[in-house]
Design a protein around this motif. Structure first.
Motif, PDB file in Angstrom:
ATOM      1  N   GLU A   1       0.826  -1.208   0.000  1.00 17.95           N
ATOM      2  CA  GLU A   1       0.000   0.000   0.000  1.00 17.95           C
ATOM      3  C   GLU A   1       0.858   1.257   0.000  1.00 17.95           C
ATOM      4  OE1 GLU A   1      -3.876  -1.802   2.388  1.00 17.95           O
ATOM      5  OE2 GLU A   1      -2.772  -0.084   3.183  1.00 17.95           O
ATOM      6  N   ASP A   2       1.961   1.202   0.667  1.00 14.62           N
ATOM      7  CA  ASP A   2       2.831   2.367   0.735  1.00 14.62           C
ATOM      8  C   ASP A   2       3.886   2.272  -0.354  1.00 14.62           C
ATOM      9  OD1 ASP A   2       5.616   3.460   2.229  1.00 14.62           O
ATOM     10  OD2 ASP A   2       3.874   4.785   2.319  1.00 14.62           O
ATOM     11  N   ALA A   3       3.853   3.194  -1.326  1.00 13.05           N
ATOM     12  CA  ALA A   3       4.764   3.125  -2.467  1.00 13.05           C
ATOM     13  C   ALA A   3       6.220   3.289  -2.035  1.00 13.05           C
ATOM     14  CB  ALA A   3       4.403   4.195  -3.490  1.00 13.05           C
ATOM     15  N   GLY A   4       6.459   4.158  -1.064  1.00 12.78           N
ATOM     16  CA  GLY A   4       7.835   4.357  -0.613  1.00 12.78           C
ATOM     17  C   GLY A   4       8.408   3.102   0.010  1.00 12.78           C
ATOM     18  N   GLU A   5       7.602   2.426   0.833  1.00 11.50           N
ATOM     19  CA  GLU A   5       8.061   1.190   1.466  1.00 11.50           C
ATOM     20  C   GLU A   5       8.301   0.121   0.418  1.00 11.50           C
ATOM     21  OE1 GLU A   5       9.273  -1.480   4.338  1.00 11.50           O
ATOM     22  OE2 GLU A   5       9.027   0.697   4.405  1.00 11.50           O
ATOM     23  N   ARG A   6       7.404   0.056  -0.590  1.00 14.82           N
ATOM     24  CA  ARG A   6       7.581  -0.920  -1.668  1.00 14.82           C
ATOM     25  C   ARG A   6       8.894  -0.682  -2.390  1.00 14.82           C
ATOM     26  NH1 ARG A   6       3.398   0.285  -4.854  1.00 14.82           N
ATOM     27  NH2 ARG A   6       4.607   1.338  -6.444  1.00 14.82           N
ATOM     28  N   ALA A   7       9.192   0.586  -2.663  1.00 17.41           N
ATOM     29  CA  ALA A   7      10.427   0.910  -3.368  1.00 17.41           C
ATOM     30  C   ALA A   7      11.648   0.522  -2.535  1.00 17.41           C
ATOM     31  CB  ALA A   7      10.466   2.394  -3.706  1.00 17.41           C
ATOM     32  N   ARG A   8      11.589   0.793  -1.229  1.00 19.63           N
ATOM     33  CA  ARG A   8      12.725   0.449  -0.364  1.00 19.63           C
ATOM     34  C   ARG A   8      12.921  -1.067  -0.304  1.00 19.63           C
ATOM     35  NH1 ARG A   8      10.709   4.942   2.481  1.00 19.63           N
ATOM     36  NH2 ARG A   8       9.310   3.665   3.733  1.00 19.63           N
ATOM     37  N   ARG A   9      11.815  -1.802  -0.207  1.00 19.74           N
ATOM     38  CA  ARG A   9      11.932  -3.255  -0.159  1.00 19.74           C
ATOM     39  C   ARG A   9      12.493  -3.813  -1.467  1.00 19.74           C
ATOM     40  NH1 ARG A   9       6.140  -5.012   2.617  1.00 19.74           N
ATOM     41  NH2 ARG A   9       6.568  -4.186   4.722  1.00 19.74           N
ATOM     42  N   ALA A  10      11.971  -3.286  -2.584  1.00 20.59           N
ATOM     43  CA  ALA A  10      12.443  -3.767  -3.882  1.00 20.59           C
ATOM     44  C   ALA A  10      13.920  -3.475  -4.060  1.00 20.59           C
ATOM     45  CB  ALA A  10      11.625  -3.121  -5.001  1.00 20.59           C
ATOM     46  N   ALA A  11      14.352  -2.277  -3.634  1.00 22.50           N
ATOM     47  CA  ALA A  11      15.766  -1.921  -3.760  1.00 22.50           C
ATOM     48  C   ALA A  11      16.631  -2.823  -2.900  1.00 22.50           C
ATOM     49  CB  ALA A  11      15.972  -0.454  -3.374  1.00 22.50           C
ATOM     50  N   GLY A  12      16.160  -3.098  -1.671  1.00 25.53           N
ATOM     51  CA  GLY A  12      16.924  -3.978  -0.797  1.00 25.53           C
ATOM     52  C   GLY A  12      17.034  -5.381  -1.359  1.00 25.53           C
ATOM     53  N   THR A  13      15.926  -5.891  -1.904  1.00 26.05           N
ATOM     54  CA  THR A  13      15.950  -7.223  -2.494  1.00 26.05           C
ATOM     55  C   THR A  13      16.869  -7.259  -3.698  1.00 26.05           C
ATOM     56  OG1 THR A  13      13.700  -7.672  -1.746  1.00 26.05           O
ATOM     57  CG2 THR A  13      14.540  -9.032  -3.547  1.00 26.05           C
ATOM     58  N   ALA A  14      16.810  -6.230  -4.544  1.00 25.51           N
ATOM     59  CA  ALA A  14      17.680  -6.174  -5.715  1.00 25.51           C
ATOM     60  C   ALA A  14      19.145  -6.173  -5.307  1.00 25.51           C
ATOM     61  CB  ALA A  14      17.355  -4.936  -6.547  1.00 25.51           C
ATOM     62  N   ASP A  15      19.465  -5.440  -4.250  1.00 29.49           N
ATOM     63  CA  ASP A  15      20.847  -5.411  -3.767  1.00 29.49           C
ATOM     64  C   ASP A  15      21.292  -6.802  -3.301  1.00 29.49           C
ATOM     65  OD1 ASP A  15      21.052  -2.737  -4.300  1.00 29.49           O
ATOM     66  OD2 ASP A  15      20.718  -2.077  -2.230  1.00 29.49           O
ATOM     67  N   GLU A  16      20.404  -7.504  -2.598  1.00 28.54           N
ATOM     68  CA  GLU A  16      20.753  -8.843  -2.116  1.00 28.54           C
ATOM     69  C   GLU A  16      20.925  -9.819  -3.288  1.00 28.54           C
ATOM     70  OE1 GLU A  16      18.946 -10.226   1.762  1.00 28.54           O
ATOM     71  OE2 GLU A  16      17.491  -8.687   1.192  1.00 28.54           O
ATOM     72  N   ILE A  17      20.026  -9.733  -4.270  1.00 27.93           N
ATOM     73  CA  ILE A  17      20.158 -10.589  -5.453  1.00 27.93           C
ATOM     74  C   ILE A  17      21.469 -10.306  -6.165  1.00 27.93           C
ATOM     75  CG2 ILE A  17      19.232 -11.035  -7.765  1.00 27.93           C
ATOM     76  CD1 ILE A  17      16.427 -10.632  -6.597  1.00 27.93           C
ATOM     77  N   ALA A  18      21.773  -9.024  -6.357  1.00 26.84           N
ATOM     78  CA  ALA A  18      23.011  -8.649  -7.034  1.00 26.84           C
ATOM     79  C   ALA A  18      24.231  -9.172  -6.292  1.00 26.84           C
ATOM     80  CB  ALA A  18      23.083  -7.126  -7.173  1.00 26.84           C
ATOM     81  N   ALA A  19      24.190  -9.120  -4.959  1.00 26.89           N
ATOM     82  CA  ALA A  19      25.326  -9.596  -4.170  1.00 26.89           C
ATOM     83  C   ALA A  19      25.565 -11.091  -4.389  1.00 26.89           C
ATOM     84  CB  ALA A  19      25.094  -9.306  -2.689  1.00 26.89           C
ATOM     85  N   VAL A  20      24.480 -11.875  -4.436  1.00 27.40           N
ATOM     86  CA  VAL A  20      24.625 -13.319  -4.658  1.00 27.40           C
ATOM     87  C   VAL A  20      25.162 -13.592  -6.057  1.00 27.40           C
ATOM     88  CG1 VAL A  20      23.403 -15.522  -4.834  1.00 27.40           C
ATOM     89  CG2 VAL A  20      22.822 -13.909  -3.010  1.00 27.40           C
ATOM     90  N   LEU A  21      24.555 -12.941  -7.066  1.00 29.19           N
ATOM     91  CA  LEU A  21      24.957 -13.203  -8.443  1.00 29.19           C
ATOM     92  C   LEU A  21      26.378 -12.750  -8.735  1.00 29.19           C
ATOM     93  CD1 LEU A  21      21.681 -12.183 -10.341  1.00 29.19           C
ATOM     94  CD2 LEU A  21      22.405 -14.462  -9.616  1.00 29.19           C
ATOM     95  N   ALA A  22      26.832 -11.709  -8.032  1.00 29.09           N
ATOM     96  CA  ALA A  22      28.170 -11.187  -8.270  1.00 29.09           C
ATOM     97  C   ALA A  22      29.219 -11.773  -7.335  1.00 29.09           C
ATOM     98  CB  ALA A  22      28.156  -9.664  -8.135  1.00 29.09           C
ATOM     99  N   ALA A  23      28.808 -12.637  -6.423  1.00 26.91           N
ATOM    100  CA  ALA A  23      29.763 -13.195  -5.459  1.00 26.91           C
ATOM    101  C   ALA A  23      30.859 -14.001  -6.173  1.00 26.91           C
ATOM    102  CB  ALA A  23      29.030 -14.090  -4.466  1.00 26.91           C
ATOM    103  N   PRO A  24      32.101 -13.851  -5.750  1.00 25.85           N
ATOM    104  CA  PRO A  24      33.191 -14.590  -6.396  1.00 25.85           C
ATOM    105  C   PRO A  24      33.011 -16.104  -6.362  1.00 25.85           C
ATOM    106  CG  PRO A  24      34.054 -12.840  -5.003  1.00 25.85           C
ATOM    107  CD  PRO A  24      32.589 -12.927  -4.718  1.00 25.85           C
ATOM    108  N   ASP A  25      32.325 -16.599  -5.343  1.00 22.25           N
ATOM    109  CA  ASP A  25      32.155 -18.052  -5.225  1.00 22.25           C
ATOM    110  C   ASP A  25      30.807 -18.529  -5.777  1.00 22.25           C
ATOM    111  OD1 ASP A  25      30.554 -16.948  -3.179  1.00 22.25           O
ATOM    112  OD2 ASP A  25      30.748 -18.773  -1.975  1.00 22.25           O
TER     113      ASP A  25
END
Length: 250
Positions: free
Chosen positions: A123-147
């Motif tokens: 319902e809250d667009a700002g919270e949705r954006a923050r959650r999506a950004a956090g999830t994207a950062d976590e996904i990127a960290a896994v995909l870019a991990a050296p191992d």
């Protein structure tokens, strides 16, 4: 179209760049060719990985320019004139295809990182954006991990999936393409397989055929992952047989 020609289409298929008639022919080929199935799934995971690396706005003509240039790149193995390749030449052709694809995927990454899909609406667009950004950062960290290690598989209904695991981060990401949407009121639920005991690992978006999902929780030594069809909101334990089971990469 020869079998040799079909082997060269894994990259274009991963980028959804094939004309409809060639895509139909290649999908039939995938049902009979395990190496191409695995390579196509791995390349889709690579496309998602590169897509997360950039968010610049390209010119409108960039995609057409990239696809047009693909057709001009030489992929024939020198000295080969028929459809049969010796073993060493086949390996060389596969390596060449990967180099060409890498260049194409690098350009595709500039198209805006379309592999990360928005989660359920809040319902809250700002919270949705923050959650999506956090999830994207976590996904990127896994995909870019050296191992980071990838395991690809063909799923039911013609879908293909790949799971990417970083043991150092103790996290996993699931990339899927062509997943049939679940029945109304149902959702695909992901599970960690702890050597026979299934542990909840999050829900997939029921409205998406292609998506990238961060599995919820730590890998924590799990041997594999599974997918089941569950009621909306998910279940504490599987209530149906698995749609798919995959062994996690070592």
């Amino acid at each position: 179209m020869s079998t040799l020609d079909l082997h060269r289409l894994t990259g274009a298929h991963a980028l959804h760049a094939l004309p409809d008639d060639e895509n139909v022919t290649f999908e039939r080929h995938l049902s009979r060719c395990e190496p191409c199935r695995e390579e196509a799934a791995e390349l889709r995971a690579t496309a998602a990985r590169l897509g997360l690396a950039a968010a610049t706005t390209p010119s409108p003509a960039l995609r057409e320019h990239v696809l047009r240039r693909i057709t001009t790149v030489r992929q024939e193995v020198p000295g080969t004139t028929d459809g049969a390749l010796p073993v060493h030449a086949g390996r060389r052709a596969r390596l060449l295809s990967r180099w060409v694809l890498a260049a194409c995927l690098a350009a595709t990454a500039a198209l805006g990182g379309t592999a990360v899909w928005e989660h359920q609406r809040a319902e809250d667009a700002g919270e949705r954006a923050r959650r999506a950004a956090g999830t994207a950062d976590e996904i990127a960290a896994v995909l870019a991990a050296p191992d980071a290690r990838t395991r690809a598989a063909r799923l039911g209904g013609g879908a293909t999936g790949a799971v990417v695991v970083s043991r150092e981060l103790d996290r996993a990401v699931f990339v899927v393409s062509g997943m049939t949407r679940p029945p109304g009121g149902r959702v695909y639920q992901l599970w960690f397989d702890d050597f026979g005991r299934m542990r909840p690992a999050g829900l997939m978006d029921p409205g998406r055929n292609d998506q990238v999902v961060l599995l919820r929780g730590a890998v924590d030594g799990a041997s594999g992952m599974g997918i089941t069809v569950e009621p909306e909101g998910g279940s504490r334990a599987p209530t149906t047989g698995p749609v798919a089971l995959m062994t996690l990469p070592a």
